[in-house]
Scaffold this motif. Sequence first.
Motif, mmCIF file in Angstrom:
data_model
loop_
_atom_site.group_PDB
_atom_site.id
_atom_site.type_symbol
_atom_site.label_atom_id
_atom_site.label_comp_id
_atom_site.label_asym_id
_atom_site.label_seq_id
_atom_site.Cartn_x
_atom_site.Cartn_y
_atom_site.Cartn_z
ATOM 1 N N ASP A 1 -119.995 15.158 -52.051
ATOM 2 C CA ASP A 1 -119.940 16.631 -51.743
ATOM 3 C C ASP A 1 -121.073 16.920 -50.692
ATOM 4 O O ASP A 1 -120.434 17.797 -49.608
ATOM 5 C CB ASP A 1 -120.462 17.417 -53.238
ATOM 6 N N LYS A 2 -122.080 16.639 -50.813
ATOM 7 C CA LYS A 2 -123.056 16.534 -49.645
ATOM 8 C C LYS A 2 -122.403 16.110 -48.283
ATOM 9 O O LYS A 2 -122.671 16.686 -47.238
ATOM 10 C CB LYS A 2 -124.258 15.878 -49.954
ATOM 11 N N GLU A 3 -121.638 15.070 -48.298
ATOM 12 C CA GLU A 3 -121.223 14.404 -47.026
ATOM 13 C C GLU A 3 -119.832 15.293 -46.457
ATOM 14 O O GLU A 3 -119.258 14.916 -45.478
ATOM 15 C CB GLU A 3 -120.663 13.097 -47.065
ATOM 16 N N GLY A 4 -119.493 16.163 -47.434
ATOM 17 C CA GLY A 4 -118.047 16.835 -47.083
ATOM 18 C C GLY A 4 -116.835 16.256 -47.485
ATOM 19 O O GLY A 4 -115.913 16.588 -46.917
ATOM 20 N N VAL A 5 -116.791 15.238 -48.225
ATOM 21 C CA VAL A 5 -115.800 14.622 -48.566
ATOM 22 C C VAL A 5 -114.627 15.282 -49.626
ATOM 23 O O VAL A 5 -115.366 15.897 -50.689
ATOM 24 C CB VAL A 5 -116.093 13.104 -49.231
ATOM 25 N N VAL A 6 -113.650 15.395 -49.094
ATOM 26 C CA VAL A 6 -112.444 16.140 -50.092
ATOM 27 C C VAL A 6 -111.298 15.405 -50.216
ATOM 28 O O VAL A 6 -110.640 15.707 -50.967
ATOM 29 C CB VAL A 6 -112.157 17.481 -49.378
ATOM 30 N N SER A 7 -110.937 14.233 -49.699
ATOM 31 C CA SER A 7 -109.987 13.386 -49.673
ATOM 32 C C SER A 7 -110.384 11.873 -49.520
ATOM 33 O O SER A 7 -111.048 11.666 -48.942
ATOM 34 C CB SER A 7 -108.909 13.797 -48.973
ATOM 35 N N SER A 8 -109.496 11.177 -50.503
ATOM 36 C CA SER A 8 -109.644 9.761 -50.346
ATOM 37 C C SER A 8 -108.263 9.189 -50.117
ATOM 38 O O SER A 8 -107.251 9.704 -50.795
ATOM 39 C CB SER A 8 -110.185 9.067 -51.662
ATOM 40 N N TRP B 1 -110.643 1.577 -48.410
ATOM 41 C CA TRP B 1 -110.865 3.154 -48.711
ATOM 42 C C TRP B 1 -111.261 3.938 -47.247
ATOM 43 O O TRP B 1 -112.129 3.546 -46.634
ATOM 44 C CB TRP B 1 -111.780 3.571 -49.751
ATOM 45 N N VAL B 2 -110.720 5.209 -47.162
ATOM 46 C CA VAL B 2 -111.158 5.939 -46.193
ATOM 47 C C VAL B 2 -111.401 7.478 -47.015
ATOM 48 O O VAL B 2 -110.552 7.949 -47.523
ATOM 49 C CB VAL B 2 -110.082 6.154 -44.993
ATOM 50 N N GLN B 3 -112.280 7.883 -47.077
ATOM 51 C CA GLN B 3 -112.761 9.343 -47.516
ATOM 52 C C GLN B 3 -112.976 10.301 -46.490
ATOM 53 O O GLN B 3 -113.888 9.793 -45.496
ATOM 54 C CB GLN B 3 -113.969 9.080 -48.564
ATOM 55 N N SER B 4 -112.449 11.381 -46.326
ATOM 56 C CA SER B 4 -112.504 12.274 -45.309
ATOM 57 C C SER B 4 -112.909 13.490 -45.460
ATOM 58 O O SER B 4 -112.872 13.960 -46.975
ATOM 59 C CB SER B 4 -111.008 12.392 -44.682
ATOM 60 N N ASP B 5 -113.147 14.483 -44.515
ATOM 61 C CA ASP B 5 -113.756 15.662 -44.946
ATOM 62 C C ASP B 5 -112.405 16.741 -44.642
ATOM 63 O O ASP B 5 -111.218 16.087 -44.483
ATOM 64 C CB ASP B 5 -114.797 16.280 -43.736
ATOM 65 N N ASP C 1 -111.198 18.285 -42.506
ATOM 66 C CA ASP C 1 -110.615 18.446 -41.132
ATOM 67 C C ASP C 1 -109.962 17.218 -41.008
ATOM 68 O O ASP C 1 -109.128 16.857 -40.082
ATOM 69 C CB ASP C 1 -111.596 18.683 -39.803
ATOM 70 N N GLY C 2 -109.808 16.319 -42.052
ATOM 71 C CA GLY C 2 -109.220 15.054 -41.859
ATOM 72 C C GLY C 2 -109.876 13.877 -41.298
ATOM 73 O O GLY C 2 -109.398 12.921 -41.027
ATOM 74 N N GLU C 3 -111.242 14.450 -40.976
ATOM 75 C CA GLU C 3 -112.059 13.314 -40.067
ATOM 76 C C GLU C 3 -112.437 12.291 -41.340
ATOM 77 O O GLU C 3 -113.346 12.676 -42.077
ATOM 78 C CB GLU C 3 -113.009 13.918 -39.372
ATOM 79 N N PRO C 4 -112.504 11.040 -40.764
ATOM 80 C CA PRO C 4 -113.088 10.002 -41.760
ATOM 81 C C PRO C 4 -114.848 10.079 -41.995
ATOM 82 O O PRO C 4 -115.397 10.302 -40.769
ATOM 83 C CB PRO C 4 -112.703 8.636 -41.048
ATOM 84 N N VAL C 5 -115.057 10.261 -43.008
ATOM 85 C CA VAL C 5 -116.467 10.357 -43.154
ATOM 86 C C VAL C 5 -117.078 8.983 -43.810
ATOM 87 O O VAL C 5 -118.030 8.669 -43.255
ATOM 88 C CB VAL C 5 -116.883 11.179 -44.468
ATOM 89 N N ILE C 6 -116.359 8.401 -44.694
ATOM 90 C CA ILE C 6 -116.778 6.802 -45.186
ATOM 91 C C ILE C 6 -115.475 6.309 -45.200
ATOM 92 O O ILE C 6 -114.630 6.494 -45.796
ATOM 93 C CB ILE C 6 -117.484 7.173 -46.605
ATOM 94 N N GLU C 7 -115.810 4.682 -44.717
ATOM 95 C CA GLU C 7 -114.904 3.743 -44.832
ATOM 96 C C GLU C 7 -115.564 2.576 -45.563
ATOM 97 O O GLU C 7 -116.467 2.267 -45.116
ATOM 98 C CB GLU C 7 -114.350 3.492 -43.428
ATOM 99 N N PHE C 8 -114.739 2.015 -46.429
ATOM 100 C CA PHE C 8 -115.490 0.778 -47.176
ATOM 101 C C PHE C 8 -114.091 0.058 -47.863
ATOM 102 O O PHE C 8 -113.098 0.546 -48.135
ATOM 103 C CB PHE C 8 -116.348 1.353 -48.282
#
Length: 140
Positions: free
Chosen positions: A78-85, A105-109, A111-118
Amino acid sequence: MSDEISGPEGLQEPDEGFDEGLLDLFDDYREAFEDFDAESVADCFAYPAVIWQFGKGNVFQDDEELLENIEKLFAALDKEGVVSSAFDVLSTHVEGDAGMATLAWVQSDADGEPVIEFTCHYHLIYDGDTWRIAMIVNEP
């Protein structure tokens, strides 16, 4: 067996022999993360469950122990703004009631921008009616 299939965005036909139940498990897992539904995430696991990340293994004896960890993870997402995976299945192997899968995995905000990839490696157990996660090895 190695299957080049993807999660909900861009699903390709799995190779013959791929267990559709694995894809169902990971779809449920992804949806639970998107809904920030800790209990549904915990329902995807067999216990005891092991999660390896940052070079350390943690054993969760039951869903109550895992729920504490999931809530902390949700707060960080939530702090990173992740809303979708979204995930891509990189490989799977099933033998009887045991399976392994590797997912990117790609977790995005919003706006659809990737925040976390692993990448995660999953060890799976078929408990008689559904697949469950027994262990995760997390790669950054």
